[in-house]
Scaffold this motif. Structure first.
Motif, short mmCIF file in Angstrom:
data_model
loop_
_atom_site.label_atom_id
_atom_site.label_comp_id
_atom_site.label_asym_id
_atom_site.label_seq_id
_atom_site.Cartn_x
_atom_site.Cartn_y
_atom_site.Cartn_z
N PRO A 108 0.81 -1.22 0.00
CA PRO A 108 0.00 0.00 0.00
C PRO A 108 0.86 1.28 0.00
CG PRO A 108 -0.95 -1.60 1.48
CD PRO A 108 0.38 -2.16 1.04
N ARG A 109 1.98 1.24 0.70
CA ARG A 109 2.87 2.42 0.73
C ARG A 109 3.40 2.72 -0.68
NH1 ARG A 109 5.54 5.13 4.84
NH2 ARG A 109 4.77 3.58 6.29
N ALA A 110 3.77 1.68 -1.42
CA ALA A 110 4.24 1.87 -2.79
C ALA A 110 3.12 2.44 -3.67
CB ALA A 110 4.75 0.55 -3.37
N ILE A 111 1.90 2.01 -3.42
CA ILE A 111 0.75 2.54 -4.17
C ILE A 111 0.60 4.02 -3.88
CG2 ILE A 111 -1.76 2.44 -4.46
CD1 ILE A 111 -0.21 0.04 -5.69
N GLY A 112 0.76 4.42 -2.63
CA GLY A 112 0.70 5.84 -2.27
C GLY A 112 1.74 6.64 -3.01
N SER A 113 2.92 6.10 -3.13
CA SER A 113 3.99 6.77 -3.88
C SER A 113 3.62 6.92 -5.35
CB SER A 113 5.29 5.98 -3.72
OG SER A 113 6.32 6.59 -4.45
#
Length: 169
Positions: A118-123
């Motif tokens: 999910p953090r990579a998706i936010g990026s």
């Protein structure tokens, strides 16, 4: 390289800017105020970006969206030749999230069928150059809170509320 052209659109929030290349949208700037628009147009003049010859259909549709009409942008072609593969996959999945709906960062991480977080998706969402067309404002945290959003987080809340999506503060 094909010329980049621009068009502007008017909303109750101010004037916004759209850039096109090869008949595809390259950038869509939300109406973030006259000073922001002027700085963007000044840069475009230096780069020899030209105004469109006629009013773009996308500019008309964005204006309708801001007037509160239910407008989908899923048929709009995006200039994505310089996007990495994962970004393309995430944005393709996100474009399936329709007006008035939302999804979580985790949902998009799972929807790509790639191992990502999910953090990579936010990026990836923070690199979106065409908001509304690729509706990154529809991506919220799994607990219902907003999460981040570009230069002005209030825009995310405003756009979701315009679409009738309820979010936690």
């Amino acid at each position: 390289m094909e010329a980049i052209v621009y068009d502007v659109y008017e909303t109750q929030y101010g004037t916004g800017l759209i850039l096109f290349q090869n008949d595809r949208v390259r950038q869509l700037h939300l109406p973030l105020g006259d000073r922001y628009l002027f700085s963007q147009l000044s840069q475009l003049v230096k780069e020899k970006v030209l105004p469109t010859n006629s009013r773009s259909l996308l500019a008309q549709r964005v204006e309708e969206y801001f007037r509160g009409l239910r407008v989908e942008f899923d048929d709009v072609k995006v200039y994505d030749e310089d996007y990495p593969e994962l970004r393309k996959l995430v944005f393709q999945a996100l474009r399936k999230v329709k007006y008035g709906e939302s999804c979580s960062y985790g949902y998009l991480a799972h929807a790509t069928s790639k191992k990502t977080t999910p953090r990579a998706i936010g990026s990836i969402m923070s690199s979106n150059r065409v908001p509304l067309v690729i509706p990154c404002h529809r991506v919220i945290m799994s607990d219902g809170r907003l999460g981040g959003y570009g230069p002005d987080p209030e825009w995310k809340k405003r756009l979701l509320e315009m679409e009738g999506v309820r979010v936690k503060d």
